[in-house]
Structure formats: C-alpha cells, structure tokens
Scaffold this active site. Structure first.
Site, PDB file in Angstrom:
ATOM      1  N   CYS A 308       0.831  -1.203   0.000  1.00  0.00           N
ATOM      2  CA  CYS A 308       0.000   0.000   0.000  1.00  0.00           C
ATOM      3  C   CYS A 308       0.874   1.264   0.000  1.00  0.00           C
ATOM      4  O   CYS A 308       0.360   2.375  -0.105  1.00  0.00           O
ATOM      5  CB  CYS A 308      -0.948   0.008   1.188  1.00  0.00           C
ATOM      6  SG  CYS A 308      -0.192  -0.483   2.733  1.00  0.00           S
ATOM      7  N   ARG A 338       9.494 -10.479   0.828  1.00  0.00           N
ATOM      8  CA  ARG A 338       9.955 -10.380   2.220  1.00  0.00           C
ATOM      9  C   ARG A 338      10.971 -11.460   2.489  1.00  0.00           C
ATOM     10  O   ARG A 338      10.736 -12.619   2.167  1.00  0.00           O
ATOM     11  CB  ARG A 338       8.782 -10.604   3.181  1.00  0.00           C
ATOM     12  CG  ARG A 338       7.835  -9.468   3.151  1.00  0.00           C
ATOM     13  CD  ARG A 338       6.788  -9.635   4.220  1.00  0.00           C
ATOM     14  NE  ARG A 338       5.775  -8.626   3.985  1.00  0.00           N
ATOM     15  CZ  ARG A 338       4.701  -8.469   4.731  1.00  0.00           C
ATOM     16  NH1 ARG A 338       4.506  -9.270   5.769  1.00  0.00           N
ATOM     17  NH2 ARG A 338       3.836  -7.538   4.458  1.00  0.00           N
ATOM     18  N   GLU A 340      12.016 -13.901   4.781  1.00  0.00           N
ATOM     19  CA  GLU A 340      11.389 -14.506   5.961  1.00  0.00           C
ATOM     20  C   GLU A 340      12.365 -15.387   6.739  1.00  0.00           C
ATOM     21  O   GLU A 340      11.971 -16.009   7.734  1.00  0.00           O
ATOM     22  CB  GLU A 340      10.153 -15.327   5.559  1.00  0.00           C
ATOM     23  CG  GLU A 340       9.027 -14.512   4.937  1.00  0.00           C
ATOM     24  CD  GLU A 340       8.059 -13.918   5.969  1.00  0.00           C
ATOM     25  OE1 GLU A 340       8.327 -14.039   7.178  1.00  0.00           O
ATOM     26  OE2 GLU A 340       7.055 -13.327   5.537  1.00  0.00           O
ATOM     27  N   ARG A 349       4.270 -19.577   3.316  1.00  0.00           N
ATOM     28  CA  ARG A 349       5.161 -18.497   3.764  1.00  0.00           C
ATOM     29  C   ARG A 349       6.338 -18.482   2.811  1.00  0.00           C
ATOM     30  O   ARG A 349       7.196 -19.351   2.855  1.00  0.00           O
ATOM     31  CB  ARG A 349       5.624 -18.723   5.208  1.00  0.00           C
ATOM     32  CG  ARG A 349       6.513 -17.573   5.726  1.00  0.00           C
ATOM     33  CD  ARG A 349       6.878 -17.741   7.187  1.00  0.00           C
ATOM     34  NE  ARG A 349       5.705 -17.728   8.033  1.00  0.00           N
ATOM     35  CZ  ARG A 349       5.089 -16.621   8.456  1.00  0.00           C
ATOM     36  NH1 ARG A 349       5.549 -15.442   8.132  1.00  0.00           N
ATOM     37  NH2 ARG A 349       4.018 -16.709   9.211  1.00  0.00           N
ATOM     38  N   GLU A 357      -4.261  -6.031  -2.554  1.00  0.00           N
ATOM     39  CA  GLU A 357      -4.143  -5.019  -1.508  1.00  0.00           C
ATOM     40  C   GLU A 357      -5.263  -4.000  -1.710  1.00  0.00           C
ATOM     41  O   GLU A 357      -5.385  -3.397  -2.770  1.00  0.00           O
ATOM     42  CB  GLU A 357      -2.757  -4.359  -1.585  1.00  0.00           C
ATOM     43  CG  GLU A 357      -2.520  -3.257  -0.594  1.00  0.00           C
ATOM     44  CD  GLU A 357      -2.328  -3.737   0.850  1.00  0.00           C
ATOM     45  OE1 GLU A 357      -2.285  -4.966   1.088  1.00  0.00           O
ATOM     46  OE2 GLU A 357      -2.245  -2.867   1.742  1.00  0.00           O
ATOM     47  N   ASP A 420      -6.926  -9.427  12.236  1.00  0.00           N
ATOM     48  CA  ASP A 420      -6.399 -10.525  11.415  1.00  0.00           C
ATOM     49  C   ASP A 420      -7.485 -11.555  11.153  1.00  0.00           C
ATOM     50  O   ASP A 420      -8.316 -11.811  12.038  1.00  0.00           O
ATOM     51  CB  ASP A 420      -5.268 -11.244  12.177  1.00  0.00           C
ATOM     52  CG  ASP A 420      -3.900 -10.644  11.898  1.00  0.00           C
ATOM     53  OD1 ASP A 420      -3.818  -9.637  11.179  1.00  0.00           O
ATOM     54  OD2 ASP A 420      -2.914 -11.204  12.412  1.00  0.00           O
ATOM     55  N   GLU A 439      -2.580 -17.063   9.409  1.00  0.00           N
ATOM     56  CA  GLU A 439      -3.106 -15.730   9.069  1.00  0.00           C
ATOM     57  C   GLU A 439      -3.281 -15.680   7.556  1.00  0.00           C
ATOM     58  O   GLU A 439      -2.323 -15.856   6.807  1.00  0.00           O
ATOM     59  CB  GLU A 439      -2.120 -14.646   9.529  1.00  0.00           C
ATOM     60  CG  GLU A 439      -2.565 -13.256   9.092  1.00  0.00           C
ATOM     61  CD  GLU A 439      -1.571 -12.159   9.442  1.00  0.00           C
ATOM     62  OE1 GLU A 439      -0.834 -12.295  10.441  1.00  0.00           O
ATOM     63  OE2 GLU A 439      -1.546 -11.145   8.711  1.00  0.00           O
ATOM     64  N   ASN A 442      -5.785  -9.523   6.563  1.00  0.00           N
ATOM     65  CA  ASN A 442      -6.072  -8.612   7.665  1.00  0.00           C
ATOM     66  C   ASN A 442      -6.703  -7.347   7.127  1.00  0.00           C
ATOM     67  O   ASN A 442      -6.778  -7.127   5.920  1.00  0.00           O
ATOM     68  CB  ASN A 442      -4.812  -8.303   8.464  1.00  0.00           C
ATOM     69  CG  ASN A 442      -3.742  -7.682   7.621  1.00  0.00           C
ATOM     70  OD1 ASN A 442      -4.020  -6.868   6.740  1.00  0.00           O
ATOM     71  ND2 ASN A 442      -2.519  -8.054   7.866  1.00  0.00           N
ATOM     72  N   CYS A 468      -6.275  -0.113   5.081  1.00  0.00           N
ATOM     73  CA  CYS A 468      -5.860  -1.069   4.051  1.00  0.00           C
ATOM     74  C   CYS A 468      -6.183  -2.481   4.493  1.00  0.00           C
ATOM     75  O   CYS A 468      -6.394  -2.735   5.677  1.00  0.00           O
ATOM     76  CB  CYS A 468      -4.380  -0.932   3.703  1.00  0.00           C
ATOM     77  SG  CYS A 468      -3.262  -1.687   4.884  1.00  0.00           S
ATOM     78  N   ARG A 475      -2.187 -17.764   0.623  1.00  0.00           N
ATOM     79  CA  ARG A 475      -2.680 -18.190   1.940  1.00  0.00           C
ATOM     80  C   ARG A 475      -4.134 -18.632   1.887  1.00  0.00           C
ATOM     81  O   ARG A 475      -4.518 -19.616   2.495  1.00  0.00           O
ATOM     82  CB  ARG A 475      -2.515 -17.044   2.939  1.00  0.00           C
ATOM     83  CG  ARG A 475      -1.063 -16.627   3.171  1.00  0.00           C
ATOM     84  CD  ARG A 475      -0.578 -17.142   4.487  1.00  0.00           C
ATOM     85  NE  ARG A 475       0.830 -16.855   4.693  1.00  0.00           N
ATOM     86  CZ  ARG A 475       1.299 -16.108   5.699  1.00  0.00           C
ATOM     87  NH1 ARG A 475       0.461 -15.550   6.555  1.00  0.00           N
ATOM     88  NH2 ARG A 475       2.595 -15.935   5.848  1.00  0.00           N
TER      89      ARG A 475
HETATM   90  P1  ATP Z   1       2.541 -13.463   9.326  1.00  0.00           P
HETATM   91  O1  ATP Z   1       2.030 -13.082  10.692  1.00  0.00           O
HETATM   92  O2  ATP Z   1       2.012 -14.771   8.850  1.00  0.00           O
HETATM   93  O3  ATP Z   1       4.027 -13.330   9.199  1.00  0.00           O
HETATM   94  P2  ATP Z   1       2.155 -10.804   8.478  1.00  0.00           P
HETATM   95  O4  ATP Z   1       1.340 -10.337   9.628  1.00  0.00           O
HETATM   96  O5  ATP Z   1       3.610 -10.519   8.471  1.00  0.00           O
HETATM   97  O6  ATP Z   1       1.937 -12.393   8.277  1.00  0.00           O
HETATM   98  P3  ATP Z   1       1.002  -8.823   6.794  1.00  0.00           P
HETATM   99  O7  ATP Z   1       2.140  -7.889   6.819  1.00  0.00           O
HETATM  100  O8  ATP Z   1      -0.157  -8.549   7.652  1.00  0.00           O
HETATM  101  O9  ATP Z   1       1.530 -10.301   7.098  1.00  0.00           O
HETATM  102  O10 ATP Z   1       0.576  -9.023   5.261  1.00  0.00           O
HETATM  103  C1  ATP Z   1      -0.764  -9.140   4.828  1.00  0.00           C
HETATM  104  C2  ATP Z   1      -1.063 -10.513   4.285  1.00  0.00           C
HETATM  105  O11 ATP Z   1      -0.099 -10.918   3.325  1.00  0.00           O
HETATM  106  C3  ATP Z   1      -1.034 -11.604   5.330  1.00  0.00           C
HETATM  107  O12 ATP Z   1      -2.233 -11.657   6.050  1.00  0.00           O
HETATM  108  C4  ATP Z   1      -0.829 -12.829   4.456  1.00  0.00           C
HETATM  109  O13 ATP Z   1      -2.054 -13.201   3.844  1.00  0.00           O
HETATM  110  C5  ATP Z   1       0.084 -12.329   3.377  1.00  0.00           C
HETATM  111  N1  ATP Z   1       1.492 -12.637   3.664  1.00  0.00           N
HETATM  112  C6  ATP Z   1       2.337 -11.974   4.475  1.00  0.00           C
HETATM  113  N2  ATP Z   1       3.560 -12.527   4.487  1.00  0.00           N
HETATM  114  C7  ATP Z   1       3.495 -13.577   3.629  1.00  0.00           C
HETATM  115  C8  ATP Z   1       4.444 -14.546   3.183  1.00  0.00           C
HETATM  116  N3  ATP Z   1       5.700 -14.527   3.609  1.00  0.00           N
HETATM  117  N4  ATP Z   1       4.037 -15.489   2.303  1.00  0.00           N
HETATM  118  C9  ATP Z   1       2.769 -15.511   1.858  1.00  0.00           C
HETATM  119  N5  ATP Z   1       1.831 -14.623   2.225  1.00  0.00           N
HETATM  120  C10 ATP Z   1       2.178 -13.649   3.109  1.00  0.00           C
HETATM  121 ZN    ZN Z   2      -1.436  -2.215   3.493  1.00  0.00          ZN
HETATM  122 MG    MG Z   3       0.854 -11.485  11.435  1.00  0.00          MG
HETATM  123 MG    MG Z   4      -0.567  -9.340   9.596  1.00  0.00          MG
HETATM  124 MG    MG Z   5       5.203 -11.738   8.854  1.00  0.00          MG
END
Ligand code: ATP
Ligand code: ZN
Ligand code: MG
Ligand code: MG
Ligand code: MG
Length: 509
Positions: A308, A338, A340, A349, A357, A420, A439, A442, A468, A475
């Site tokens: 966003c 990201r 991870e 993940r 978005e 979430d 998750e 959100n 947002c 997921r």
């Molecule tokens: P998590 O708690 O699982 O690490 P997050 O809280 O870091 O997720 P957000 O930053 O809230 O994730 O991103 C919004 C959405 O993007 C998440 O709800 C999820 O659906 C998706 N998402 C985030 N990180 C990943 C990832 N590494 N792989 C796949 N989908 C992801």
């Molecule tokens: Zn956002």
């Molecule tokens: Mg999270």
């Molecule tokens: Mg989140």
């Molecule tokens: Mg995360």
C-alpha cells in the site's frame, strides 16, 4: 527516562544592579516551578523543575531536570519566554542569547544508540542506566526537529525495552465456530509440489504452472466479484519497487529493514565497462555475487513490502475535497517480497508472494464505515462463499509492527488498529493449538499515521485517515485446499463455478 541540563540565559545588562530585579526573578522561578513548567503533565515527574539557579552579572544559570512530557527543549523555551516577557516589560531587560550546556538524557537500563547522530557527544553505559551526553545546544538547535526526533527515538527504545519482550497482542473477536467435521490430514503444499503444479526456483520462490494459476485466479476473481466490486472499490496498478525515501515516510526502513529486499542499478549503462566481468563469465561459466557487486551502485530501491506504500505516496502533499472522498482502490498487479529467513513453508510463507491489496482514504467516519462494510463482506465471504473454519482477532497493528513502534494495544475496534483473519489448517494439528492456524489476511485502519507522514490534507482542514486490507492469495488458497481437499467435488459451489468458467489447463507430466 529523565533529562538534565544547564541553561544559560544572557541579558543585555547586569541583573544584579537592582535588588528588585533579583527578587522579581525569584518570584518568576517560583511561578515556573509551581505552575508553568508543570503544565501538560499529569505526573509532576514527567514535567520540568528548576533545581537551582544563580545570577552572575548579566547571566542567569539554571540547573534543570525534566521528565518526558515537558522536556528539556520545551522547558528551556518556557523559561526563556517567562523571563523575557516579564523582565522586558518591567525592567526593559532583553535576552541576548540562550545556551543549553551539557544536556544529558538518563535512561533506565542499558540502551544503545548510534554515536553517529550529530548531537550525541558521548554514551556512558552504567550497570542499570545509560547516560547520553549531548553537545551544547543554542536556541535554534533546540527548535530543530532533529532534537525532537532524537528524544522520540530514545522514548521508543525505552518503550520497546518495556513492551518489546512481550508477545504480540492477540484477542479473539469472533469465530465461525467448529465447522469441519472430518478434517483432512494432507498438507496441500506438498501435494501441489508432488503433482508438479508448483516448482521451487529458489528459497521461498515458486513457479506456478497453469493449473495452479487457474485456481489462484479463480479465487482472486471470486473475492473481487463478491467483496470488492459490490463495495465500489476500483482497480489501480501500483509500482512494485520503491525509492528509499518512501520507506522513510512509511517507516519500513526503521521497522523491518531486516526483512526487506533491496534493488541496485548498474554503475554504468556502457556495456564496455563490464567487459572484464563478461569475459570471465564467458570462459568460466560462472559469476560470483561479490564480483557482480563491484559493477553495481548501492541499493536505491526496496521491493514491495506492504503493497500500500504507493497509495500514500500518490497523495503526498495533495489537498483533497469532499467531492473526491472517500477514495477506494485495490491493486493486484504484482508480488510482494519479504526475507522470511527461517519459517518458510510451501507456498504458505514465501519470499515472493501475491496479494490483493485494498486501500482507502477519507474522513475518520468514512474510513471506519468502509472498514465495517469490508468486515461484513469478509465474514460473508468466509462463511457463505468459501465455507471456511475461521476466526478473527484484534492484533498488534501492522503499521506498528512494521515501522518499529512499540505501544500498548487498546481494545477498541473503532480506533485505529488491525484485525487478522485466520484459518485452521487441519494438516498441522488440532484446532485448539494456535500454531495450527494461518493468518490469511487482515484489515486495518491507520488513523493519521500515513496522512501525517505524507502530508495528505483536506481543503477545509478536516482530519483524514487511511485504511488497508491484504488478501494473501496463496494463503487463502492453501486454507481452502487444507480444509476442503483437492477433490473438486468437495469444493464450495461458487468456487467450483468460477474454476469451471473456463477450460482447466493441462498438467505437465
Ligand atoms: P505473518 O504473521 O504470517 O508473518 P504478516 O502479519 O507478516 O503475516 P502482513 O504484513 O499482515 O503479514 O501481510 C498481509 C497478508 O499478506 C497476510 O495476512 C498474508 O495473507 C500475506 N502474507 C504476508 N507474508 C506472507 C508470506 N511470507 N508469504 C505468503 N503470504 C504472506
Ligand atoms: Zn497495506
Ligand atoms: Mg501477522
Ligand atoms: Mg498481519
Ligand atoms: Mg510476517
């Protein structure tokens, strides 16, 4: 945390010439200590106090100690103003200069702070406290945002020490209740890889073949048709690589720099300057990243993280009127990236993931209403369209988590915050263990977090908020397949309809 310093105020003529002046100053100091320096803080410890002072010809030297609500800078200016206006009016005394000598910040516990910050002189680590000695500051230094930002940094570090060790906030808001009666114990990530629908290119990065792409597209289209279009959201295309300045304004560079992926431009556009490297690759058939790095500029972009970011950037310094509000867009034009580290699993993940978005901007009541409408639609989507076993929780807002802000989370869903959505993954284990929930998305309202840092304004000065919501495509698909299995006969009707709307692509054997 408390602050101390010696404030020197120099007047245009000696103060000791008249006994009356000395007495009057004593009265003003009393007023400052009992009243003016205490304003704006409920707890006197958070306010400021003049510990003692002395008059030295045309100079007043004051030892001040302050808390965090009325800080050294603010206290110095208040003292200055009270002395200047009263002594000026009564005795025609004027202030020549003001200097804050040996300012120090004393913090409980051990805190590290960069010595490269220009106003930091020295850092002393004691057993149970840290003393940060600053350079002397004149009136203009005190008024600079640098000093304020520095103090804010220290406050945030202190908060983090206090809350940082604690687990993320999580409180259940609602759940679908128990739904799945005969759970499937198969990990869909594994099946998808076994049947060759996905293939891993590098850690956390996959190629999705046409059959899986077909499923992802069907699910995304279903979400857009059932949730976003009826609510009037319109599609935009956002860039996926952002200049570093954007990450300063969103806060990501200070919050999640350890998970961001950066991009560099080549040092030259002239290919002959790469000749040495090219010759080597030609003959050796290999390239080392260290070697390559010599031909690249330092990174000047970061890859899409929250997706966003461009939305706030677009409205930077813009003035919006009622007619254009609220603004409701969504983007699904490309991936997010990201790092991870550990924790990567299947397509659940990953390092490169896809998401729809959803973003909106408006007055606070509009932003809350849009969030509520979306919330209802999400619930309908999870219950009626996909028939998932889900739950939703009030959690640490992502814009705190990702921007390095540590704060206690208030439980009030009409205030800025994050909800979430989670789905149970039966293959991981029983539903009563939180580890077995994923998750999937959100929804957040950010208050003025981004309208402030990007200076997004209303033409009549009304407050603007943003919101947002991230729909993580992989997921949601994994959640659906983990709960319903891979046999299309058991898929929810609407999803099956969308999947069957066009011919199913061939699998490669
Ligand atoms: P998590 O708690 O699982 O690490 P997050 O809280 O870091 O997720 P957000 O930053 O809230 O994730 O991103 C919004 C959405 O993007 C998440 O709800 C999820 O659906 C998706 N998402 C985030 N990180 C990943 C990832 N590494 N792989 C796949 N989908 C992801
Ligand atoms: Zn956002
Ligand atoms: Mg999270
Ligand atoms: Mg989140
Ligand atoms: Mg995360």
């Amino acid at each position: 945390m408390y602050l101390v310093g010696t404030l020197e105020i120099v007047f245009n003529r000696p103060l000791t010439s008249e006994e009356n002046i000395v007495q009057y100053i004593a009265q003003l100091i009393e007023f400052l200590n009992n009243d003016y320096l205490k304003r704006g803080a409920r707890d006197p410890k958070e306010a400021a106090t003049i510990k003692n002072y002395r008059i030295d010809e045309s100079k007043i030297v004051l030892e001040i100690e302050t808390g965090v609500k009325v800080r050294l800078d603010e206290a110095s200016l208040r003292i200055r103003n009270v002395l200047a206006s009263n002594l000026g009016r009564k005795y025609r005394l004027g202030i020549r200069s003001l200097l804050l000598r040996n300012p120090k910040v004393i913090i409980d516990g051990r805190t590290d702070v960069s010595i490269r910050i220009p106003i930091v002189k020295n850092i002393i680590q004691n057993e149970n406290s840290t003393v940060i000695e600053l350079v002397d500051l004149d009136e203009s230094d005190i008024k600079k945002p640098l000093f304020l930002r520095f103090l804010r940094l220290l406050e945030e570090k202190e908060q983090r020490l206090k809350w940082g060790g604690k687990a993320e906030h999580w409180s259940l808001l609602k759940s679908s209740g128990i739904k799945i009666s005969s759970p499937i114990n198969v990990d869909p990530n594994k099946v998808l890889e076994d049947i060759g629908w996905i293939k891993r290119m590098s850690i956390g990065q996959w190629l999705y073949t046409p059959p899986l792409t077909h499923l992802l597209n069907a699910l995304k289209k279903l979400f857009i048709d059932e949730v976003l279009k009826p609510l009037g959201f319109e599609e935009a295309i956002f860039p996926k690589m952002y200049p570093l300045e954007v990450g300063i304004k969103t806060g990501h560079l200070k919050g999640v720099i350890n998970s961001m992926i950066f991009a560099s431009l080549p040092k030259s556009f002239n290919i002959s300057e790469f000749e040495d490297l090219i010759d080597y690759i030609y003959v050796m058939d290999e390239v080392s990243p260290e070697d390559l790095q010599k031909y690249l500029k330092p990174p000047s972009y970061f890859l899409c993280f929250a997706q966003c970011e461009p939305f706030y950037w677009f409205f930077e310094n813009e003035i919006l009127d009622d007619e254009s509000l609220p603004i409701k867009w969504y983007d699904h034009s490309g991936p997010s990236y990201r790092w991870e580290s550990g924790g990567i699993h299947g397509i659940e993940r990953v390092i490169e993931f896809h998401r729809i978005e959803v973003v909106w901007l408006g007055k606070p009541e509009q932003v809350i209403e849009i969030r509520n409408e979306l919330l209802n639609k999400y619930e309908y989507f999870m219950d009626k369209v996909l028939d998932l076993e889900w739950r939703m929780a009030w959690v640490t807002p992502w814009y705190y988590e990702q921007t390095g802000i540590t704060q206690k989370v208030e439980m009030d869903i009409d205030r800025p915050g994050t909800i979430d959505f989670e789905a149970w993954l039966p293959y991981r284990g029983p539903r009563d263990d939180n580890k077995n929930w994923l998750e999937i998305g959100n929804i957040s309202i950010h208050g003025t977090k981004f309208t402030e840092s990007f200076r997004i304004k209303h033409n009549r000065g009304e407050i603007l908020w943003t919101g947002c919501s991230g729909f993580g495509s992989e997921r949601w698909l994994i959640a659906l397949l983990a709960q319903k299995g891979l046999n299309p006969e058991n898929w929810p009707k609407k999803f099956f309809e969308y999947v069957s709307a066009s011919p199913f692509p061939r699998s490669i054997r």
